[in-house]
Design a protein around this motif. Structure first.
Motif, PDB file in Angstrom:
ATOM      1  N   MET A   1       0.839  -1.188   0.000  1.00 17.37           N
ATOM      2  CA  MET A   1       0.000   0.000   0.000  1.00 17.37           C
ATOM      3  C   MET A   1       0.886   1.254   0.000  1.00 17.37           C
ATOM      4  O   MET A   1       2.004   1.240   0.476  1.00 17.37           O
ATOM      5  N   ILE A   2       0.306   2.314  -0.506  1.00 13.33           N
ATOM      6  CA  ILE A   2       0.974   3.611  -0.587  1.00 13.33           C
ATOM      7  C   ILE A   2       0.369   4.518   0.482  1.00 13.33           C
ATOM      8  O   ILE A   2      -0.846   4.589   0.627  1.00 13.33           O
ATOM      9  N   SER A   3       1.198   5.225   1.215  1.00 13.41           N
ATOM     10  CA  SER A   3       0.733   6.193   2.198  1.00 13.41           C
ATOM     11  C   SER A   3       0.506   7.525   1.493  1.00 13.41           C
ATOM     12  O   SER A   3       1.358   7.975   0.724  1.00 13.41           O
ATOM     13  N   VAL A   4      -0.657   8.133   1.724  1.00  9.84           N
ATOM     14  CA  VAL A   4      -1.006   9.395   1.058  1.00  9.84           C
ATOM     15  C   VAL A   4      -1.358  10.439   2.112  1.00  9.84           C
ATOM     16  O   VAL A   4      -2.211  10.211   2.964  1.00  9.84           O
ATOM     17  N   LEU A   5      -0.689  11.582   2.041  1.00 11.55           N
ATOM     18  CA  LEU A   5      -0.979  12.708   2.932  1.00 11.55           C
ATOM     19  C   LEU A   5      -1.943  13.647   2.212  1.00 11.55           C
ATOM     20  O   LEU A   5      -1.664  14.098   1.095  1.00 11.55           O
ATOM     21  N   ILE A   6      -3.085  13.902   2.843  1.00 11.70           N
ATOM     22  CA  ILE A   6      -4.138  14.736   2.262  1.00 11.70           C
ATOM     23  C   ILE A   6      -4.092  16.117   2.918  1.00 11.70           C
ATOM     24  O   ILE A   6      -4.094  16.219   4.150  1.00 11.70           O
ATOM     25  N   PRO A   7      -4.077  17.191   2.122  1.00 11.41           N
ATOM     26  CA  PRO A   7      -4.036  18.531   2.720  1.00 11.41           C
ATOM     27  C   PRO A   7      -5.362  18.880   3.394  1.00 11.41           C
ATOM     28  O   PRO A   7      -6.419  18.341   3.050  1.00 11.41           O
ATOM     29  N   SER A   8      -5.319  19.800   4.323  1.00 13.29           N
ATOM     30  CA  SER A   8      -6.516  20.160   5.088  1.00 13.29           C
ATOM     31  C   SER A   8      -7.662  20.621   4.201  1.00 13.29           C
ATOM     32  O   SER A   8      -8.819  20.317   4.479  1.00 13.29           O
ATOM     33  N   GLN A   9      -7.368  21.317   3.088  1.00 13.98           N
ATOM     34  CA  GLN A   9      -8.464  21.803   2.248  1.00 13.98           C
ATOM     35  C   GLN A   9      -9.185  20.687   1.497  1.00 13.98           C
ATOM     36  O   GLN A   9     -10.258  20.910   0.951  1.00 13.98           O
ATOM     37  N   LEU A  10      -8.644  19.470   1.479  1.00 12.41           N
ATOM     38  CA  LEU A  10      -9.307  18.338   0.830  1.00 12.41           C
ATOM     39  C   LEU A  10      -9.837  17.307   1.826  1.00 12.41           C
ATOM     40  O   LEU A  10     -10.454  16.323   1.426  1.00 12.41           O
ATOM     41  N   GLN A  11      -9.614  17.530   3.093  1.00 14.97           N
ATOM     42  CA  GLN A  11     -10.039  16.540   4.090  1.00 14.97           C
ATOM     43  C   GLN A  11     -11.545  16.442   4.241  1.00 14.97           C
ATOM     44  O   GLN A  11     -12.049  15.453   4.758  1.00 14.97           O
TER      45      GLN A  11
END
Length: 87
Positions: A1-11
């Motif tokens: 699996m790939i770890s993905v960091l999502i920015p606050s404006q897309l959460q």
């Protein structure tokens, strides 16, 4: 699996989650997997010409992504950021 960091404006698309795991052999594959689970997320990052939107930045393992076909392996990390602009 790939770890993905999502920015606050897309959460708001990810139910408030900032870090997700996704499947995919490329950056685009990861975004497609996320979009299946969180409809509309990919469209906020990628435009109609399949390019990263002007005010978004995507990094794979710390390197800027210019091509959505950038290959990924299990354990890799994708970071999505909203680019800052202004003067």
């Amino acid at each position: 699996m790939i770890s993905v960091l999502i920015p606050s404006q897309l959460q708001s698309y990810t139910e408030g989650v900032a870090r997700l795991q996704a499947a995919g052999g490329t950056v685009d594959g990861v975004l497609e997997d996320l979009d299946r689970r969180f409809p509309g997320l990919r469209f906020r990052v990628i435009d109609e010409q399949d390019r990263v939107r002007r005010h978004m930045r995507v990094f794979a393992n710390g390197q800027p992504v210019a091509d959505l076909a950038t290959p990924l392996r299990d354990g890799d990390e994708v970071l999505i950021f909203g680019a800052l602009s202004g003067g």
